[in-house]
Structures are given as C-alpha cells and as structure tokens.
Design a protein around this motif. Structure first.
Motif, short mmCIF file in Angstrom:
data_model
loop_
_atom_site.label_atom_id
_atom_site.label_comp_id
_atom_site.label_asym_id
_atom_site.label_seq_id
_atom_site.Cartn_x
_atom_site.Cartn_y
_atom_site.Cartn_z
N LEU A 225 29.75 -19.12 93.41
CA LEU A 225 29.92 -19.09 91.96
C LEU A 225 28.77 -18.37 91.24
N PRO A 226 27.49 -18.63 91.59
CA PRO A 226 26.41 -17.90 90.90
C PRO A 226 26.53 -16.38 91.06
N GLN A 227 26.87 -15.93 92.30
CA GLN A 227 27.03 -14.49 92.52
C GLN A 227 28.21 -13.93 91.71
N ILE A 228 29.25 -14.72 91.57
CA ILE A 228 30.42 -14.28 90.80
C ILE A 228 30.04 -14.11 89.32
N VAL A 229 29.31 -15.10 88.78
CA VAL A 229 28.90 -15.03 87.37
C VAL A 229 27.95 -13.85 87.15
N VAL A 230 27.00 -13.66 88.07
CA VAL A 230 26.06 -12.55 87.94
C VAL A 230 26.79 -11.21 88.04
N SER A 231 27.75 -11.13 88.97
CA SER A 231 28.52 -9.90 89.13
C SER A 231 29.30 -9.59 87.85
N TRP A 232 29.90 -10.61 87.25
CA TRP A 232 30.63 -10.41 85.98
C TRP A 232 29.68 -9.90 84.90
N LEU B 114 16.85 -16.34 85.34
CA LEU B 114 17.92 -17.03 86.06
C LEU B 114 18.74 -16.05 86.89
N ILE B 115 19.14 -14.93 86.28
CA ILE B 115 19.88 -13.91 87.02
C ILE B 115 19.02 -13.32 88.13
N GLY B 116 17.74 -13.08 87.82
CA GLY B 116 16.83 -12.53 88.82
C GLY B 116 16.62 -13.47 90.00
N LEU B 117 16.54 -14.78 89.72
CA LEU B 117 16.37 -15.76 90.80
C LEU B 117 17.57 -15.75 91.75
N ILE B 118 18.77 -15.67 91.18
CA ILE B 118 19.98 -15.68 92.01
C ILE B 118 20.03 -14.46 92.92
N VAL B 119 19.78 -13.28 92.34
CA VAL B 119 19.87 -12.04 93.12
C VAL B 119 18.69 -11.90 94.07
N ALA B 120 17.48 -12.19 93.60
CA ALA B 120 16.30 -12.07 94.46
C ALA B 120 16.37 -13.03 95.64
N GLY C 48 18.36 -31.77 107.05
CA GLY C 48 19.65 -31.94 106.40
C GLY C 48 19.65 -31.80 104.90
N ALA C 49 18.58 -31.27 104.29
CA ALA C 49 18.53 -31.11 102.84
C ALA C 49 19.48 -30.00 102.40
N PRO C 50 20.32 -30.22 101.36
CA PRO C 50 21.23 -29.19 100.86
C PRO C 50 20.47 -27.99 100.32
N ALA C 51 21.15 -26.85 100.22
CA ALA C 51 20.52 -25.59 99.81
C ALA C 51 19.91 -25.69 98.42
N LEU C 52 20.68 -26.24 97.46
CA LEU C 52 20.17 -26.34 96.09
C LEU C 52 18.97 -27.27 96.01
N TYR C 53 19.01 -28.37 96.77
CA TYR C 53 17.88 -29.31 96.79
C TYR C 53 16.65 -28.65 97.40
N ARG C 54 16.85 -27.90 98.49
CA ARG C 54 15.72 -27.19 99.12
C ARG C 54 15.09 -26.21 98.14
N PHE C 55 15.94 -25.50 97.43
CA PHE C 55 15.42 -24.50 96.49
C PHE C 55 14.62 -25.17 95.38
N GLY C 56 15.13 -26.27 94.83
CA GLY C 56 14.47 -26.92 93.70
C GLY C 56 13.22 -27.68 94.06
N THR C 57 13.15 -28.20 95.28
CA THR C 57 12.01 -29.06 95.65
C THR C 57 11.02 -28.40 96.61
N VAL C 58 11.44 -27.35 97.31
CA VAL C 58 10.56 -26.72 98.29
C VAL C 58 10.17 -25.30 97.89
#
Length: 572
Positions: free
Chosen positions: A11-18, A369-375, A468-478
C-alpha cells in the motif's frame, strides 16, 4: 490473510506511485503536450516566438551572464570564506564563522529586501555615499551590478555548509609530508588542498550557475527597468493568456539548460577524482600565514566580507525595533516592541507567517514520509527492484526542473478536471502550493535518507527479525531511532527552504491565503511600503518578518548543524 498482509505491505508503494505519477510525471507530460501540440500536429511556434521576442532573448542573455558571473564571483568569495574559518588560523574565526553563517538563515526574498533597505534610494549607505559624491544617483544600487553583488554574498551558504566540512576532513599528514619536502604555503594550498576540493567545488559551481540562471527575487527587486532575467519574465508572461504558451516554452527552455548543466557537472565530477589519503588519517589543523603582509590582507578582507554580510542583518534587527518614521527616514529613534505586538496580533499581518509555517512544515513532513518509503525500499537488497528504482528516479526529477516549470506544469494540468485526483480542479485552491512545496523537496529528502539508511546497523534489525518482530515494528523501534537525528536535520532543512519562498509561491498560492514570501514582495511595492496593510506599514512589516524568519532559521540551523558533518561526508 497472506494476501491482506501482502497488500498492506504494498500500500505505501501504491500511494507513493500515485503521487509521483499524478504530480511529477503527469504535469510535465501535460506541459510538453500544451507547448508542442496544436490540434492534431506538433508545433514549434512557441519556441519560434521566444527566439524572435526581444524581451525573451534579452532576459535569456541576462540570465546566462548572471549565471556565469555568479559561478566566478560567489565561488571566489565562498572559497575564501571557507578557508578563513576552516583552514587558516585567523583571529576571531568564531565571530567570522557566525557572521558567515547568516547566509543560511538570511536568504531568498528576505535578503533582497534587506539589501534594498540598506543600499536603496533612502538607505543610509546611499545617503552616506551621496555626502561623499553629491551627484550620485539615488538609484545607483540597481541593475546587473546590484543583483550580482547581492547574489555573490548571499549564494555562499552552500560553501559554509559543504566546503568547510570537506576542508575539515582533509588529511593533515599529506600537508605535513608536502611541507617536509620543501613545499611552501601557496604550493600546498594550490597543489594539495584545492585539488582535493575539486569534486565539491564542481557541484557548487553547477549549483551557482543554476542559481543565477533561475534567479527570481534579486532581479525582480533590484533589477530595475533594464535588467530582467528568465524567471521574472516567465512570471510576466503567465499573467497574460495571450503569452501563456511563451511562459511554458520559456520554462521548458530554462529546464533544458539546467538539465544540461547538471549532466555536465556529473561528467566533470566522474572524469577525474582526487584522493589524498594515508592509512591513518590525521585530523586537520589550522595553518598560520607566515608572511605578515599576506596575513594582514587576509584578515582585512575576511572582516570586510563579514561586515558586508552583517550590515543588512544588523540594520534589519535594529530598525525593526524603531518607529515607522525612523524606518522611513532610516534615522534611529526611540526603541519599541509595539510593532512586533501589532504584527503578531493583527490577523492581516500574522496570517502570512502562519500560512508559511503550516505549508512549510506539512510539505517537509510529506517529503520525508515519501522519501522514507522509497529510500527504505531501494536500500534493501530484497526489495530494490526495478519498480522501486524507477520511483527513486522519478523523485530526483524535480532536481532538474526550475520552479517555474514545476509551477506552470501543475497549473496547466490541474486547471481542468483530472481523473487521478477525482475529477477535481486544483488550480486556485489551497492544495496546489502544498503539492508544489513537497515536490521540490523530494530529491533532497531522498538523497540524504538513502545515506542514512546505508549507515544503519543491519545486524540489529536482523536480530529483531529473527525474534519474530513485524516489519513495521522493526522499522519504528530499531531502524528509525538510529536515524532520528539525521531525519530531524532533513526536516529542519526542508522547513527552512520554504518559509520565505517566493519563486514557487507566486505561481501557486491561493487568493484565500497569502504565504510570507508573497506578502514580503507585495510590501516592497512603493504604495504598500508607505501605507502597508493594517496599522504597520510595509517597510516595518518586512523588517519584522525578516527578524522572525531569522529566529526560526537559527533554531532550525542548530538542529541542522548537528548532523551536517555526517550527511555531507556521505554526500561528497
């Protein structure tokens, strides 16, 4: 369940692509169609009109002259400033550096109005010069010399940000080795130090040329009747439906020249790289100038530049605390805070500040926000595919496009209903300026966010993933905590870039809300400068706006400077 999880991940890539397709690609393709397509066939008529228009060709020639001149004068001054604060041992270097750094927080249309206040018709410098030369015209500070003088000193901000850091990274052992072989100070400077700065100087030179080529505020305010450049001419052409095609074509021509210059810069940068490294680099030490005459001359020039830079800043701060009469006559009177109280409590004068703060902050956050998703996607091996690489390439496009080209593309495209935005007409509304601000900060945000992602310790994220940490959790906490300081620095720079923006704002702002850059430009008009809007006249309002922007800029600069060394080393 897996399909839902996969969709949420995409979904983030779809929104950024739009966003990128709708607001970066579509407007530029639409502008090309608007200029080159007439009915059912290709036409070159707008370019024919440009090359046969005396006004357009005169503006084009002026822009090229200004760009070439600025690449020489600003580089000479900027290199000297960087050497004074980072390489040579100069008395009072900290005071000099503080004065030189004002170019970062005192820029754009604000610095143009400041120089006009000091050197203009009623400026105290003009009155003093007229006492020495009674026949001096009160309009002496206009035209090409005035614009070049202002931009030469104002355009040294990047030298203070990037070149000083690069000098501090030089390996002192190399300098010591050259000295032991009999090289004098001049030989070390010209054969070791300056060649090591060539990649950085190449980038700065191209940036300076582009700055002169697309200059807007300085030529508009100080150019007078005989010196107009491309961008003010584009603004004039957009005000008339009969010449709108000329404005679009002239924007494309300006964009093409900037693309060619940037490609030339990359070719020069990669053609020859200089490296002076030892196995154990030694930290740089400042060099004393041994010749007394040269040492004295360097000190005099260093403090003369410092005085030139601080004169408009000091005058702005001091006269903002005086009465309107004192400002009009530029003779100090009784000091008062009443003008600040009036500006900050009168809706008509406070609203531009709020508008610019809101737009600059929201666009800065959106770009990050857009830069974080693409980078994040392009720096991870498992997700750095063709689609994500393409998104990154599209995000860099605004770096190649001048502000008028971006603005006219948005205005032309969204002046009619577009399916990608729900068949809404955006031109004249509140959202187009926010979109324009965001677009112009995408390349900068992506460039430095990529550097930050590459500097993150991958082992910590892999450890969290193995637990076993989810991707979003890893990104936000690590991941994000390791990048926090750098992201805040990028945010500060993004906000600072648009607080007093005029070049883009004048094309895209809604009549419902006026950003600060447009308000400042309106106050330079002789009628508004006398009467102003509300109980404070335009001259006083501009001084107070300038001080408020400098305070905000200084706060943001403190955040930025903490990470500038790290990010600059990654860039160069």
């Amino acid at each position: 369940m897996r399909q839902n999880k996969s969709f949420r991940g995409l979904l983030p890539q779809i929104v950024v692509s739009w966003f990128l397709v709708t607001f970066v690609l579509l407007p530029n393709f639409g502008l090309l169609q608007h200029v080159f397509w007439s009915g059912t066939q290709i036409t070159w008529a707008p370019f024919h009109k440009i090359f046969t228009s005396a006004i357009a060709m005169h503006a084009l020639g002026n822009s090229l002259i200004l760009g070439l001149s600025l690449a020489v004068t600003a580089n000479l001054i900027g290199i000297f400033m960087a050497l004074v604060v980072s390489y040579f041992d100069i008395k009072g270097a900290r005071w000099l550096q503080a004065g030189y750094l004002t170019t970062i927080i005192y820029s754009g249309i604000v610095v143009a109005t400041g120089y006009l206040f000091v050197y203009g018709r009623t400026g105290f410098v003009t009155r003093w010069l007229q006492q020495v030369w009674p026949h001096l015209s009160p309009d002496w500070f206009t035209g090409f010399p005035a614009v070049l003088f202002l931009m030469t000193f104002a355009a040294t901000a990047n030298h203070m940000m990037f070149l000083t850091t690069r000098i501090q990274q030089l390996d002192f052992q190399t300098i010591e080795a050259a000295r032991s072989l009999g090289a004098n100070q001049w030989q070390i400077l010209t054969q070791i130090v300056l060649p090591a700065l060539v990649p950085t100087l190449t980038t700065l030179t191209i940036m300076l040329f582009n700055t002169g080529l697309g200059a807007m505020s300085a030529p508009l305010i100080l150019g007078g009747d005989h010196f107009s450049t491309i961008t003010p001419t584009i603004l004039t052409f957009t005000g008339n439906t009969g010449t709108y095609n000329l404005a679009a074509a002239l924007s494309l021509l300006l964009g093409l020249m900037q693309v060619v210059l940037l490609l030339l810069g990359r070719w020069l940068d990669h053609r020859k790289r200089y490296a002076f490294k030892t196995k154990v680099p030694a930290p740089m030490r400042k060099q004393k100038i041994h010749q007394p005459f040269v040492n004295g001359l360097v000190h005099v020039v260093a403090y003369l530049i410092w005085l030139i830079l601080l004169l408009p800043v000091g005058a702005t701060i001091i006269f903002s605390l005086t009465s309107a009469t004192a400002v009009a006559t530029e003779k100090l009177g009784q000091f008062t805070w009443q003008n600040y109280v009036t500006i900050l409590t009168t809706p008509a004068t406070l609203n531009p500040i709020i508008t610019s703060l809101v737009y600059a902050t929201l666009s800065a956050l959106a770009a990050i926000l857009i830069g974080l998703i693409v980078a994040r996607a392009v720096t991870r091996r498992q997700s750095a595919g063709l689609v994500n690489q393409t998104l990154a390439g599209v995000m860099y496009l605004p770096w190649l496009l001048p502000a008028p080209l971006i603005a006219i593309g948005l205005i032309t495209t969204f002046g009619s209903a577009q399916l990608l935005v729900g068949n809404q007409i955006l031109t004249g509304g509140l959202s187009l300026l926010l979109i324009g601000y965001t677009i112009t900060r995408l390349p900068f945000s992506l460039r430095f966010l990529e550097s930050l992602f590459y500097s993150v310790d991958a082992n910590t994220e892999e450890a969290a993933q193995s637990m076993g940490a989810p991707a979003l959790y890893r990104f936000g906490t690590v991941v994000l905590p390791q990048m926090k300081a750098g992201v805040l620095a990028i945010l500060a720079m993004n906000i600072l870039a648009h607080l007093s923006d005029y070049d883009l704002s004048v094309f895209l702002f809604s009549p419902l809300v006026q950003p600060l850059g447009v308000a400042i430009r309106a106050n330079t008009d002789p009628a508004n400068a006398v009467s102003g809007d509300g109980t404070v006249n335009g001259l006083v309002a501009n001084l107070i706006y300038s001080v408020i922007l400098m305070v905000i800029g200084a706060i943001l600069l403190l955040v930025l400077r903490r990470q500038s060394h790290q990010m600059t080393s990654n860039t160069f």
